[in-house]
Write an enzyme that holds these catalytic residues in place. Structure first.
Site, PDB file in Angstrom:
ATOM      1  N   SER A 246       0.825  -1.204   0.000  1.00  0.00           N
ATOM      2  CA  SER A 246       0.000   0.000   0.000  1.00  0.00           C
ATOM      3  C   SER A 246       0.857   1.250   0.000  1.00  0.00           C
ATOM      4  O   SER A 246       1.999   1.246   0.461  1.00  0.00           O
ATOM      5  CB  SER A 246      -0.957   0.004   1.196  1.00  0.00           C
ATOM      6  OG  SER A 246      -0.319   0.593   2.310  1.00  0.00           O
ATOM      7  N   LYS A 247       0.256   2.291  -0.545  1.00  0.00           N
ATOM      8  CA  LYS A 247       0.945   3.570  -0.622  1.00  0.00           C
ATOM      9  C   LYS A 247       1.169   4.114   0.792  1.00  0.00           C
ATOM     10  O   LYS A 247       2.218   4.649   1.119  1.00  0.00           O
ATOM     11  CB  LYS A 247       0.050   4.538  -1.399  1.00  0.00           C
ATOM     12  CG  LYS A 247       0.648   5.892  -1.623  1.00  0.00           C
ATOM     13  CD  LYS A 247      -0.369   6.776  -2.290  1.00  0.00           C
ATOM     14  CE  LYS A 247       0.234   8.094  -2.677  1.00  0.00           C
ATOM     15  NZ  LYS A 247      -0.717   8.950  -3.368  1.00  0.00           N
ATOM     16  N   ARG A 248       0.155   3.895   1.618  1.00  0.00           N
ATOM     17  CA  ARG A 248       0.199   4.396   2.994  1.00  0.00           C
ATOM     18  C   ARG A 248       1.408   3.835   3.741  1.00  0.00           C
ATOM     19  O   ARG A 248       2.043   4.514   4.530  1.00  0.00           O
ATOM     20  CB  ARG A 248      -1.096   3.994   3.697  1.00  0.00           C
ATOM     21  CG  ARG A 248      -1.610   4.980   4.694  1.00  0.00           C
ATOM     22  CD  ARG A 248      -3.071   4.697   5.095  1.00  0.00           C
ATOM     23  NE  ARG A 248      -3.557   3.386   4.794  1.00  0.00           N
ATOM     24  CZ  ARG A 248      -3.408   2.308   5.563  1.00  0.00           C
ATOM     25  NH1 ARG A 248      -2.763   2.389   6.696  1.00  0.00           N
ATOM     26  NH2 ARG A 248      -3.908   1.148   5.203  1.00  0.00           N
ATOM     27  N   GLY A 250       4.064   3.104   2.450  1.00  0.00           N
ATOM     28  CA  GLY A 250       5.299   3.548   1.809  1.00  0.00           C
ATOM     29  C   GLY A 250       5.860   2.553   0.802  1.00  0.00           C
ATOM     30  O   GLY A 250       7.033   2.629   0.432  1.00  0.00           O
TER      31      GLY A 250
END
Ligand code: GLU
Length: 474
Positions: A246-248, A250
């Site tokens: 996930s982008k969250r 990183g």
């Protein structure tokens, strides 16, 4: 003909899982000489992010996953964009209402909130299913806002997925999902089905998180009397900590990986292997066109795969090794100050990233005389005393170094070693250390002499001898 589509929602971030879906869609189609379509699923305006479509578009272009059709804008095709196709969907929903497999729902937001107050995932209670035809007509006439919901029938829904096999879901678990929202736009789920049909998609490849929505889609296909596409759901990709990408958290997107110095072809090659194994042999390096030749759905695994930066780094190095010389020159030029072809070939097979070149070649412009201790090497059987002998022997033979090419230099050096009762390793290690000043270099003594040239080589040699003599005199 096989037709596949990549149907991303524009969230502004193409993680590796998205790109793998696109890649497998592309390979499934191309393997059979089929067509690959790009469709941006942006009817959920809340999720829309500025510039997100460009991210998708650029990623696919750089990755070489070019779609075969779309609106003609002169030049490469534009993608299909659902928000530009708004008009298409309502009539299909109304068709279902007429058939009795969908219904109008006029419930106000407050009522629905109340329903979900205690249980967020509570199914819609079918309050509006019992409205009479007159009630509905009156509401529509008055302009009461409405949505259109899918009427899930009783029973079970079974479908076959190419990776996960036969899956059966009790329809009881499925909600009467909204097909058309109160703003008249289709929900993502509905638009997805209608467009797959209108675009004549034969194979749907997507992440396994969509397995649970698939029965709802299938019931829609059934209501319309349409043929259900073949499903190929892909296993999860986990990050190195074993979490969902996930982008969250990183996790790197395709763009991030490019910025870190990974080559597009290496990334695509690596991604192809995340959840798919090539047939039988142990080969791991495949160009996109080679992948088209070998890709087969039967090689897709059910179990999650782990993103392994180390492996990708290794693969990146392999791509530099096999890169054509001219292409490498273009990429490496900003990192190599002297226009010497030897330097390019010296580093080409020794790096995973272009940025490593600077450090590998810094002995050329940033030369420091080595510490005496660097001459000591057990395996090479070398000590500062032996090094001094070796360097002096080389210096004394300066006139014999007439041909300054690698092979000749090697020959001359080893001849000098033999004449002076030195081992090859002793003269080679000593010269390499004296000329580079470093414990590690991307090449051996003769190559170093070749790139430095005669004057520079003997200049450094002289200085190294001076320092060793001084140390010896202490
Ligand atoms: N729009 C969905 C997504 O963003 C794709 C679902 C599908 O491929 O059917 O992942």
């Amino acid at each position: 003909m096989i037709r596949t589509r990549f149907a991303p929602s524009p969230t502004g971030y193409m993680h590796i899982g998205n790109l793998r879906t696109a890649l497998y869609e592309y390979l499934c189609a191309k393997r059979e000489g089929g067509q690959f379509v790009l469709r941006i699923e942006d009817t959920d305006q809340e999720r829309y992010t500025e510039g997100a479509v460009e991210v998708i578009y650029n990623t696919l272009r750089i990755a070489g996953l070019v779609h075969d059709e779309g609106p003609d804008i002169g030049g490469p095709y534009a993608p299909y964009v659902q928000s530009e196709r708004k008009g298409h969907y309502l009539e299909y929903a109304k068709q279902l209402v007429e058939q009795g497999t969908a219904y109008y729902c006029f419930c106000a937001k407050e009522r629905l909130d109340e329903l979900h107050k205690e249980n967020e995932t509570a199914k819609y209670d079918r309050h509006c299913l019992s409205l009479s035809a007159e009630d509905i007509a009156r509401n529509l006439e008055r302009g009461v806002p409405y949505v259109i919901r899918q009427l899930i029938p009783n029973g079970k829904t079974t479908f076959v997925d190419a990776v996960y096999g036969e899956i059966t879901v009790d329809n009881d678990e499925l909600d009467d999902q909204v097909l058309i929202k109160s703003d008249g736009l289709p929900t993502y789920n509905f638009a997805n089905v209608i467009d797959d049909k209108l675009m004549e998609i034969t194979h749907v490849v997507r992440g396994s998180e969509y397995l649970s929505s698939t029965p709802k889609y299938n019931l829609l296909y059934k209501s319309f009397g349409w043929e259900i596409p073949k499903y190929i759901h892909l296993p999860l990709i986990l990050n190195e900590k074993g979490e969902k990408l996930s982008k969250r958290r990183g996790d790197a997107s395709f763009e991030d990986l490019l910025a870190q110095g990974f080559l597009p072809d290496a990334i695509i090659n690596y991604i192809a292997l995340l959840g798919w194994a090539p047939p039988a042999d142990n080969r791991e390096i495949f160009s996109l066109s080679e992948l088209i030749g070998v890709f087969d759905v039967s090689g897709i695994s059910k179990s999650p795969s782990k993103f392994d930066t180390q492996k990708l780094t290794w693969l990146n190095g392999e791509y530099f090794k096999k890169m054509d010389e001219d292409e490498f020159r273009k990429l490496a030029a900003p990192y190599i100050q002297k226009d010497n072809p030897k330097l390019y070939s010296m580093v080409k097979s020794r790096i995973s990233f272009l940025t490593e070149i600077t450090e590998k070649l810094d002995f050329i412009d940033n030369f420091n005389l080595p510490d005496t201790a660097l001459y000591t090497h057990k395996k090479m059987k070398t000590t500062p005393e032996i090094a001094l002998n070796a360097l002096e022997a080389a210096e004394a033979a300066r006139d014999r170094f007439t041909d300054f090419t690698n092979d000749k230099l090697y020959e001359t050096l080893t001849n000098i070693a033999a004449e002076n009762e030195l081992k090859n390793s002793q003269i080679l290690w000593s010269i390499r250390t004296a000329l580079s000043g470093k414990p590690v270099t991307p090449c051996g003594a003769s190559e170093l002499m070749e790139v430095l040239g005669k004057d520079e080589s003997f200049d450094r040699l002289g200085k190294a001898i001076g320092k060793l003599r001084q140390e010896a005199a202490k």
